[in-house]
Design a protein around this motif. Sequence first.
Motif, PDB file in Angstrom:
ATOM      1  N   ASP A 164       7.819  11.315   9.783  1.00 27.70           N
ATOM      2  CA  ASP A 164       7.732  12.650   9.205  1.00 27.70           C
ATOM      3  C   ASP A 164       6.381  12.910   8.555  1.00 27.70           C
ATOM      4  OD1 ASP A 164      10.295  12.813  10.087  1.00 27.70           O
ATOM      5  OD2 ASP A 164      11.236  12.849   8.103  1.00 27.70           O
ATOM      6  N   ASP A 165       5.798  11.891   7.951  1.00 25.42           N
ATOM      7  CA  ASP A 165       4.473  12.071   7.338  1.00 25.42           C
ATOM      8  C   ASP A 165       3.424  12.402   8.402  1.00 25.42           C
ATOM      9  OD1 ASP A 165       5.495  11.591   4.833  1.00 25.42           O
ATOM     10  OD2 ASP A 165       4.779   9.512   4.724  1.00 25.42           O
ATOM     11  N   ILE A 166       3.460  11.679   9.513  1.00 23.50           N
ATOM     12  CA  ILE A 166       2.480  11.930  10.580  1.00 23.50           C
ATOM     13  C   ILE A 166       2.730  13.292  11.208  1.00 23.50           C
ATOM     14  CG2 ILE A 166       1.731  11.159  12.870  1.00 23.50           C
ATOM     15  CD1 ILE A 166       2.215   8.274  11.894  1.00 23.50           C
ATOM     16  N   ALA A 167       3.998  13.643  11.426  1.00 22.50           N
ATOM     17  CA  ALA A 167       4.323  14.945  12.004  1.00 22.50           C
ATOM     18  C   ALA A 167       3.900  16.079  11.083  1.00 22.50           C
ATOM     19  CB  ALA A 167       5.819  15.026  12.297  1.00 22.50           C
ATOM     20  N   THR A 168       4.110  15.911   9.798  1.00 21.08           N
ATOM     21  CA  THR A 168       3.744  16.961   8.836  1.00 21.08           C
ATOM     22  C   THR A 168       2.248  17.187   8.807  1.00 21.08           C
ATOM     23  OG1 THR A 168       5.693  16.527   7.472  1.00 21.08           O
ATOM     24  CG2 THR A 168       3.827  17.621   6.407  1.00 21.08           C
ATOM     25  N   ARG A 169       1.481  16.101   8.746  1.00 19.97           N
ATOM     26  CA  ARG A 169       0.030  16.255   8.699  1.00 19.97           C
ATOM     27  C   ARG A 169      -0.498  16.895   9.992  1.00 19.97           C
ATOM     28  NH1 ARG A 169       0.573  16.453   4.567  1.00 19.97           N
ATOM     29  NH2 ARG A 169      -0.693  18.285   4.984  1.00 19.97           N
ATOM     30  N   TYR A 170       0.152  16.565  11.110  1.00 20.47           N
ATOM     31  CA  TYR A 170      -0.259  17.180  12.372  1.00 20.47           C
ATOM     32  C   TYR A 170       0.038  18.679  12.349  1.00 20.47           C
ATOM     33  CZ  TYR A 170      -0.152  18.690  17.205  1.00 20.47           C
ATOM     34  OH  TYR A 170      -0.348  19.407  18.358  1.00 20.47           O
ATOM     35  N   LEU A 171       1.254  19.053  11.950  1.00 23.54           N
ATOM     36  CA  LEU A 171       1.621  20.469  11.959  1.00 23.54           C
ATOM     37  C   LEU A 171       0.785  21.288  10.982  1.00 23.54           C
ATOM     38  CD1 LEU A 171       5.528  20.281  12.144  1.00 23.54           C
ATOM     39  CD2 LEU A 171       3.990  21.151  13.914  1.00 23.54           C
ATOM     40  N   VAL A 172       0.525  20.738   9.815  1.00 20.24           N
ATOM     41  CA  VAL A 172      -0.174  21.495   8.774  1.00 20.24           C
ATOM     42  C   VAL A 172      -1.683  21.480   8.990  1.00 20.24           C
ATOM     43  CG1 VAL A 172      -0.675  21.600   6.297  1.00 20.24           C
ATOM     44  CG2 VAL A 172       1.668  21.149   7.092  1.00 20.24           C
ATOM     45  N   ASP A 173      -2.254  20.312   9.263  1.00 17.90           N
ATOM     46  CA  ASP A 173      -3.708  20.155   9.301  1.00 17.90           C
ATOM     47  C   ASP A 173      -4.266  19.928  10.703  1.00 17.90           C
ATOM     48  OD1 ASP A 173      -3.556  20.228   6.496  1.00 17.90           O
ATOM     49  OD2 ASP A 173      -3.269  18.052   6.410  1.00 17.90           O
ATOM     50  N   GLY A 174      -3.383  19.679  11.682  1.00 19.46           N
ATOM     51  CA  GLY A 174      -3.860  19.353  13.020  1.00 19.46           C
ATOM     52  C   GLY A 174      -4.328  17.919  13.166  1.00 19.46           C
ATOM     53  N   THR A 175      -3.970  17.042  12.213  1.00 22.84           N
ATOM     54  CA  THR A 175      -4.406  15.650  12.246  1.00 22.84           C
ATOM     55  C   THR A 175      -3.624  14.882  13.306  1.00 22.84           C
ATOM     56  OG1 THR A 175      -4.841  15.741   9.870  1.00 22.84           O
ATOM     57  CG2 THR A 175      -4.696  13.559  10.886  1.00 22.84           C
ATOM     58  N   PRO A 176      -4.276  14.287  14.286  1.00 21.64           N
ATOM     59  CA  PRO A 176      -3.542  13.548  15.323  1.00 21.64           C
ATOM     60  C   PRO A 176      -2.995  12.236  14.781  1.00 21.64           C
ATOM     61  CG  PRO A 176      -5.903  13.276  15.634  1.00 21.64           C
ATOM     62  CD  PRO A 176      -5.738  14.268  14.511  1.00 21.64           C
ATOM     63  N   ALA A 177      -2.091  11.640  15.523  1.00 20.07           N
ATOM     64  CA  ALA A 177      -1.622  10.297  15.171  1.00 20.07           C
ATOM     65  C   ALA A 177      -2.787   9.327  15.276  1.00 20.07           C
ATOM     66  CB  ALA A 177      -0.495   9.869  16.090  1.00 20.07           C
ATOM     67  N   PRO A 178      -2.897   8.359  14.363  1.00 20.08           N
ATOM     68  CA  PRO A 178      -3.963   7.358  14.475  1.00 20.08           C
ATOM     69  C   PRO A 178      -3.832   6.564  15.767  1.00 20.08           C
ATOM     70  CG  PRO A 178      -2.884   7.260  12.319  1.00 20.08           C
ATOM     71  CD  PRO A 178      -2.047   8.151  13.177  1.00 20.08           C
ATOM     72  N   PRO A 179      -4.899   5.969  16.247  1.00 22.22           N
ATOM     73  CA  PRO A 179      -4.803   5.132  17.454  1.00 22.22           C
ATOM     74  C   PRO A 179      -3.752   4.032  17.274  1.00 22.22           C
ATOM     75  CG  PRO A 179      -7.102   5.524  16.878  1.00 22.22           C
ATOM     76  CD  PRO A 179      -6.286   6.056  15.736  1.00 22.22           C
ATOM     77  N   ASN A 180      -2.923   3.852  18.289  1.00 18.12           N
ATOM     78  CA  ASN A 180      -1.873   2.826  18.292  1.00 18.12           C
ATOM     79  C   ASN A 180      -0.881   2.988  17.147  1.00 18.12           C
ATOM     80  OD1 ASN A 180      -3.104   1.473  20.561  1.00 18.12           O
ATOM     81  ND2 ASN A 180      -4.620   0.656  19.108  1.00 18.12           N
ATOM     82  N   ALA A 181      -0.683   4.228  16.702  1.00 18.55           N
ATOM     83  CA  ALA A 181       0.232   4.477  15.584  1.00 18.55           C
ATOM     84  C   ALA A 181       1.646   4.049  15.945  1.00 18.55           C
ATOM     85  CB  ALA A 181       0.206   5.955  15.213  1.00 18.55           C
ATOM     86  N   THR A 182       2.272   3.280  15.059  1.00 17.76           N
ATOM     87  CA  THR A 182       3.635   2.803  15.275  1.00 17.76           C
ATOM     88  C   THR A 182       4.402   2.900  13.967  1.00 17.76           C
ATOM     89  OG1 THR A 182       2.915   1.259  16.990  1.00 17.76           O
ATOM     90  CG2 THR A 182       5.068   0.863  16.000  1.00 17.76           C
ATOM     91  N   CYS A 183       5.617   3.454  14.034  1.00 19.61           N
ATOM     92  CA  CYS A 183       6.489   3.520  12.873  1.00 19.61           C
ATOM     93  C   CYS A 183       7.650   2.547  13.064  1.00 19.61           C
ATOM     94  CB  CYS A 183       7.016   4.934  12.672  1.00 19.61           C
ATOM     95  SG  CYS A 183       5.761   6.101  12.068  1.00 19.61           S
ATOM     96  N   PRO A 184       8.042   1.841  12.004  1.00 20.61           N
ATOM     97  CA  PRO A 184       9.080   0.820  12.142  1.00 20.61           C
ATOM     98  C   PRO A 184      10.464   1.422  12.314  1.00 20.61           C
ATOM     99  CG  PRO A 184       8.477   1.070   9.847  1.00 20.61           C
ATOM    100  CD  PRO A 184       7.528   1.940  10.622  1.00 20.61           C
ATOM    101  N   ALA A 185      11.412   0.581  12.691  1.00 18.40           N
ATOM    102  CA  ALA A 185      12.805   1.000  12.805  1.00 18.40           C
ATOM    103  C   ALA A 185      13.315   1.427  11.436  1.00 18.40           C
ATOM    104  CB  ALA A 185      13.651  -0.142  13.357  1.00 18.40           C
ATOM    105  N   THR A 186      14.218   2.393  11.448  1.00 15.29           N
ATOM    106  CA  THR A 186      14.809   2.860  10.195  1.00 15.29           C
ATOM    107  C   THR A 186      16.243   2.395  10.119  1.00 15.29           C
ATOM    108  OG1 THR A 186      15.299   4.956  11.324  1.00 15.29           O
ATOM    109  CG2 THR A 186      13.341   4.880   9.952  1.00 15.29           C
TER     110      THR A 186
END
Length: 530
Positions: A508-530
């Motif tokens: 959600d943090d990565i999605a929010t920054r993308y939607l608000v600021d246009g910031t792409p996911a960092p290279p090789n971005a991986t989020c752990p299991a929840t």
Amino acid sequence: MRATLLRRRRSTTLIAAALGAAAVVLGACAQVVPGVAVPDPAASAPPGLERFYGQQLAWGPCAPFAATPEDRQIYADPALQCARMEVPLDYAQPDGRTGTIAVLRHAAPASPQRIGSLVINPGGPGASGIQTAAYLSTSLAQTEVGRRFDVVGFDPRGVGASEPAIRCLEGPERDADRRDDDTDASPAGVAQTEAEERQTVDRCAQRTGVDVLANVGTRDVARDMDVLRATLGDAQLSYLGYSYGTRIGSTYAEEFPRNVRAMILDGALDPDQDPTTELVEQGRGFQGAFDAFARDCTTRPNCPLGQDPAQTTAAYQQLTRPLIDAPLPLAGGRVLSYADAQQGTINALYVEAYWPRLSRALADLRAGQGAQLMTLADEYYERNPDGTYASSQDAFEAIRCVDDPRVTDPAESLARAQAYNQAAPFLDSGRGVSSARDSCAFWPVPPTSQPHIPQVPGLAPPLVVSTTGDPATPYQAGVELARALNGSLLTKVGDEHTAVFQNSQCVDDIATRYLVDGTPAPPNATCPAT
């Protein structure tokens, strides 16, 4: 169970996530609010479509759009507003017959920080976008996304509250279709199955209209979404598409690349993948999800599949295959068929939170009880307590049949069924595979699209989210879509179908920054299991 592409359901798990994150606010019906028109909407309209792009949406109460008691409860929230948007039935004939698209929004607070609208599609195809937006907006309301964007959902043409609706089978006919396992691979069995498929197609044509069926594909949904963008007053579209909604997104990106502000595509379909490969890969994904569920089950006492992970597929087959010859009687005169047992299982494999329900349902089946598996199957098919159904399954068939190339050769149909059984042995009936063709082989109108790599010059790079163990849309499809659209890729570790705004703070943090600021996911971005 004949090999057929499974609906990529989103509504059930999104609703569960939303209700788990926020309480539903109920109150009096919303008052009518004047629509907001895009400044000089005709300036962005393709020639001949000015009146559609320039229309103003008359926002009012959502109660008339409710299809279920649960909908009526959530739609009573005064923060929700609904409207109907007029679109041409056939974009090649904009002066001809029209239809209406049901639209729902949860408006962001009036503020200089408001960015615009976030349009959401939950997938399917056939799932209701207004239902999903209503539930999801309750969890987003107090987040940065909810404060910066109006959350908007729409029912694609033919779906849910949009009109005209796709209708193929009535409730008793759908019940009968579910009781028929289609496991007879003999020539007589193949002929019977294909006769049933032809009958379904005839009913679709009679009850919906061939002119409607010809124009319900993703090509036309993407065009509707650009009309929606304009009527919402947005110069560019911000979009969140789940599962099949990623196909809507990639199609829109190809048709209107410069109209995209931001686009999150979660649980992706590979746009260049042929339907047979997609089917087999989906089967492999569900087998992986079943194996993950089974491994977890065997670590617990009294697992209905036993304690040996290597034997769980065989144990599941031993539980379900007897239903082919002896469906299990249930209260009210219904029976649990082999097909329904499988469909109930598949529904529970979409999200790990349903695994305990599946374990209990299989334990009941072992004890000669089938009500819990039938409930899971009914949820998948969206069967109401009164025996009626939502239109989602009808819409799924119709949209799939105009989106994908047809399999009309019985030899090819047989080969894909064999490949599916090899990919998903837990779904193998043990009765051999059938060469029966599905309803799309007999569809009365031609496809309106073909698999291909989209051409997207000028597209703002999207964010593609793909989950490693996603059962319905395998991980590699997200890799391919990100590559095709020159987008950034976010990998989510887990076994669920899709991830954005579903209890992963990392995602959600990565999605929010993308939607608000246009910031792409960092290279090789991986989020752990929840």
